[in-house]
Motif scaffolding. Structure first.
Motif, PDB file in Angstrom:
ATOM      1  N   GLU A   1       0.730  -1.106  -0.158  1.00  0.00           N
ATOM      2  CA  GLU A   1       0.022   0.029   0.008  1.00  0.00           C
ATOM      3  C   GLU A   1       0.865   1.249  -0.077  1.00  0.00           C
ATOM      4  N   CYS A   2       1.938   1.195   0.711  1.00  0.00           N
ATOM      5  CA  CYS A   2       2.762   2.414   0.779  1.00  0.00           C
ATOM      6  C   CYS A   2       3.622   2.610  -0.480  1.00  0.00           C
ATOM      7  N   LYS A   3       3.909   1.633  -1.094  1.00  0.00           N
ATOM      8  CA  LYS A   3       4.567   1.715  -2.421  1.00  0.00           C
ATOM      9  C   LYS A   3       3.539   2.172  -3.462  1.00  0.00           C
ATOM     10  N   THR A   4       2.240   1.654  -3.394  1.00  0.00           N
ATOM     11  CA  THR A   4       1.477   2.109  -4.315  1.00  0.00           C
ATOM     12  C   THR A   4       1.224   3.778  -4.224  1.00  0.00           C
ATOM     13  N   MET A   5       0.928   4.279  -2.950  1.00  0.00           N
ATOM     14  CA  MET A   5       0.755   5.513  -2.730  1.00  0.00           C
ATOM     15  C   MET A   5       2.200   6.483  -3.089  1.00  0.00           C
ATOM     16  N   LEU A   6       3.241   5.864  -2.795  1.00  0.00           N
ATOM     17  CA  LEU A   6       4.456   6.615  -3.069  1.00  0.00           C
ATOM     18  C   LEU A   6       4.743   6.628  -4.605  1.00  0.00           C
ATOM     19  N   ASP A   7       4.261   5.585  -5.379  1.00  0.00           N
ATOM     20  CA  ASP A   7       4.214   5.666  -6.784  1.00  0.00           C
ATOM     21  C   ASP A   7       3.498   6.896  -7.627  1.00  0.00           C
ATOM     22  N   ALA A   8       2.166   6.882  -6.800  1.00  0.00           N
ATOM     23  CA  ALA A   8       1.527   7.907  -7.230  1.00  0.00           C
ATOM     24  C   ALA A   8       1.736   9.224  -6.857  1.00  0.00           C
ATOM     25  N   LEU A   9       2.656   9.413  -5.745  1.00  0.00           N
ATOM     26  CA  LEU A   9       3.205  10.811  -5.583  1.00  0.00           C
ATOM     27  C   LEU A   9       4.275  11.329  -6.484  1.00  0.00           C
ATOM     28  N   ASN A  10       5.140  10.124  -6.657  1.00  0.00           N
ATOM     29  CA  ASN A  10       6.148  10.473  -7.729  1.00  0.00           C
ATOM     30  C   ASN A  10       5.576  10.753  -9.063  1.00  0.00           C
ATOM     31  N   LYS A  11       4.569  10.149  -9.629  1.00  0.00           N
ATOM     32  CA  LYS A  11       4.104  10.442 -10.759  1.00  0.00           C
ATOM     33  C   LYS A  11       3.617  11.767 -10.799  1.00  0.00           C
ATOM     34  N   VAL A  12       2.867  12.508  -9.958  1.00  0.00           N
ATOM     35  CA  VAL A  12       2.203  13.860  -9.912  1.00  0.00           C
ATOM     36  C   VAL A  12       3.355  14.666  -9.652  1.00  0.00           C
ATOM     37  N   THR A  13       4.426  14.445  -8.877  1.00  0.00           N
ATOM     38  CA  THR A  13       5.591  15.344  -8.817  1.00  0.00           C
ATOM     39  C   THR A  13       6.312  15.492 -10.122  1.00  0.00           C
ATOM     40  N   ALA A  14       6.498  14.319 -10.715  1.00  0.00           N
ATOM     41  CA  ALA A  14       7.204  14.340 -12.162  1.00  0.00           C
ATOM     42  C   ALA A  14       6.520  15.134 -13.225  1.00  0.00           C
ATOM     43  N   CYS A  15       5.001  14.722 -13.076  1.00  0.00           N
ATOM     44  CA  CYS A  15       4.376  15.842 -14.064  1.00  0.00           C
ATOM     45  C   CYS A  15       4.432  17.222 -13.973  1.00  0.00           C
TER      46      CYS A  15
ATOM     47  N   ALA B   1      -0.583  16.841  -5.549  1.00  0.00           N
ATOM     48  CA  ALA B   1       0.706  16.395  -4.941  1.00  0.00           C
ATOM     49  C   ALA B   1       0.557  16.412  -3.460  1.00  0.00           C
ATOM     50  N   GLN B   2      -0.091  17.724  -3.045  1.00  0.00           N
ATOM     51  CA  GLN B   2       0.136  17.873  -1.653  1.00  0.00           C
ATOM     52  C   GLN B   2      -0.734  16.922  -1.023  1.00  0.00           C
ATOM     53  N   GLU B   3      -2.128  16.675  -1.437  1.00  0.00           N
ATOM     54  CA  GLU B   3      -3.055  15.632  -1.066  1.00  0.00           C
ATOM     55  C   GLU B   3      -2.221  14.244  -0.685  1.00  0.00           C
ATOM     56  N   LEU B   4      -1.439  13.890  -1.826  1.00  0.00           N
ATOM     57  CA  LEU B   4      -0.904  12.563  -1.758  1.00  0.00           C
ATOM     58  C   LEU B   4       0.284  12.601  -0.844  1.00  0.00           C
ATOM     59  N   ALA B   5       0.944  13.692  -0.505  1.00  0.00           N
ATOM     60  CA  ALA B   5       2.079  13.816   0.240  1.00  0.00           C
ATOM     61  C   ALA B   5       1.276  13.640   1.688  1.00  0.00           C
ATOM     62  N   VAL B   6       0.393  14.307   1.937  1.00  0.00           N
ATOM     63  CA  VAL B   6      -0.286  14.243   3.423  1.00  0.00           C
ATOM     64  C   VAL B   6      -0.618  12.567   3.781  1.00  0.00           C
ATOM     65  N   ALA B   7      -1.208  11.940   2.632  1.00  0.00           N
ATOM     66  CA  ALA B   7      -1.726  10.503   2.789  1.00  0.00           C
ATOM     67  C   ALA B   7      -0.417   9.669   3.027  1.00  0.00           C
ATOM     68  N   ASN B   8       0.664  10.038   2.280  1.00  0.00           N
ATOM     69  CA  ASN B   8       1.780   9.246   2.371  1.00  0.00           C
ATOM     70  C   ASN B   8       2.331   9.533   3.746  1.00  0.00           C
ATOM     71  N   ARG B   9       2.481  10.636   4.285  1.00  0.00           N
ATOM     72  CA  ARG B   9       3.181  11.024   5.382  1.00  0.00           C
ATOM     73  C   ARG B   9       1.981  10.292   6.464  1.00  0.00           C
ATOM     74  N   ASN B  10       0.872  10.532   6.753  1.00  0.00           N
ATOM     75  CA  ASN B  10       0.086   9.760   7.608  1.00  0.00           C
ATOM     76  C   ASN B  10       0.276   8.260   7.813  1.00  0.00           C
ATOM     77  N   LYS B  11       0.311   7.640   6.735  1.00  0.00           N
ATOM     78  CA  LYS B  11       0.450   6.325   6.629  1.00  0.00           C
ATOM     79  C   LYS B  11       1.873   5.780   7.010  1.00  0.00           C
ATOM     80  N   LEU B  12       2.993   6.316   6.439  1.00  0.00           N
ATOM     81  CA  LEU B  12       4.264   5.839   6.863  1.00  0.00           C
ATOM     82  C   LEU B  12       4.492   6.217   8.254  1.00  0.00           C
TER      83      LEU B  12
END
Length: 246
Positions: A6-20, A48-59
Motif C-alpha cells: 500500500e505504501c509503495k502504491t501511494m508513493l508511486d502515485a506521488l512520484n508520478k504527480v510530482t514528475a508531471c 501532489a500535496q494531498e498525496l503527500a499528506v496521505a503518504n506522511r500519515n500512513k508511513l
C-alpha cells in the motif's frame, strides 16, 4: 493489500504527480505558457500535496508501531527516505514556479515569452497527473497573479510539514540501505507510453565510430603536416648550402 504494498502504491502515485508537475513548471515563461497551464499547475500541485499528506500519515503510523518486524521497519524507513526526497523536489519546483510566475504575468505582460523550442499543449501531462481523460478548465482570467499568494502560502506549509516529519520520525537517510545498485534504473529496459513526459534515446555504437574515424583523420593530417615541414627544412638546407658555397 499489505502495508508495504500500500505504501509503495501511494508513493508511486506521488512520484508520478510530482514528475508531471516538474514537466509543467518547465513550460512556464515559454511560448507554451498560457492560462490553462497556470490552472494545470495549480491542480497538479494540490493533488501532489494531498498525496503527500496521505503518504506522511500512513508511513508515520507504521514507523511508530513498535510491533512491526525488523525487516518491515527497514523497508518502511527506505520508503520514508524516498518520500522525503520526493517532497524536497516538490518544494523546489513550487519555489521555481513562484519565481517564474512572478516574472511572467500573462494578463499584464511585462516581458516577452521565451522561445525555448517547446510547442503544443501540456494538457496530456496534466490529465495524467490528475488521472483523468480530459482536463476541465474553470479558473478566472487572473489566475496567473491571483494564485501566486496561495502558492507562496503552500510553499510555507510544505516546508513546515517537512520539519514536522523530521521531528515525528527519526530516520537517518545515511543509515538506510538501498535495495539496488546506484544507476541500476538506467540499465533497465525503458518503456515509454503515449502519455509519457519524455523519451530517452541511447546510442552506443555510432558515437564510438565517429570518434574513431575522427582520430584516424586527425592522425593522417598530423603525418602529412610533419612530412611537409620536414621537406621544407631539407629544401631550405640545400638552398643555404649552395648560397654559402657560391
Amino acid at each position: 493489500m499489505g502495508g508495504t504494498d500500500e505504501c509503495k502504491t501511494m508513493l508511486d502515485a506521488l512520484n508520478k504527480v510530482t514528475a508531471c508537475y516538474r514537466h509543467l513548471v518547465i513550460a512556464l515563461g515559454s511560448t507554451s505558457d498560457s492560462q490553462n497551464l497556470r490552472e494545470e499547475l495549480k491542480k497538479t500541485r494540490k493533488k501532489a500535496q494531498e498525496l503527500a499528506v496521505a503518504n506522511r500519515n500512513k508511513l508515520t503510523e507504521l514507523l511508530k508501531d513498535k510491533t512491526i518486524s525488523k525487516d518491515d521497519r527497514a523497508e518502511y524507513e527506505r520508503l520514508w527516505v524516498l518520500f522525503t526526497s520526493s517532497m524536497e523536489l516538490l518544494e523546489v519546483d513550487m519555489k521555481r514556479s513562484l519565481e517564474i510566475g512572478q516574472e511572467f504575468p500573462l494578463k499584464v505582460p511585462t516581458r516577452h515569452l521565451i522561445q525555448t523550442g517547446m510547442t503544443g499543449s501540456t494538457t496530456t501531462v496534466a490529465a495524467r497527473a490528475m488521472s483523468c481523460q480530459n482536463m476541465k478548465y474553470d479558473a478566472d482570467s487572473n489566475i496567473d497573479t491571483a494564485d501566486l499568494k496561495e502558492l507562496q502560502a503552500e510553499i510555507t506549509q510544505v516546508g513546515q510539514m517537512m520539519e514536522e516529519m523530521e521531528m515525528k520520525v527519526q530516520v537517518a537517510p545515511w543509515a538506510v540501505e538501498a535495495k539496488q545498485e546506484a544507476g541500476a534504473e538506467l540499465k533497465s529496459t525503458l518503456s515509454v507510453g503515449n502519455s509519457s513526459v519524455g523519451v530517452i534515446s541511447i546510442c552506443d555504437e555510432e558515437p564510438k565510430d565517429e570518434i574513431n574515424e575522427g582520430d584516424v583523420n586527425n592522425g593522417m593530417i598530423t603525418c602529412i603536416a610533419g612530412f611537409i615541414f620536414a621537406a621544407i627544412v631539407v629544401i631550405a638546407g640545400v638552398l643555404g648550402y649552395f648560397v654559402i658555397g657560391g
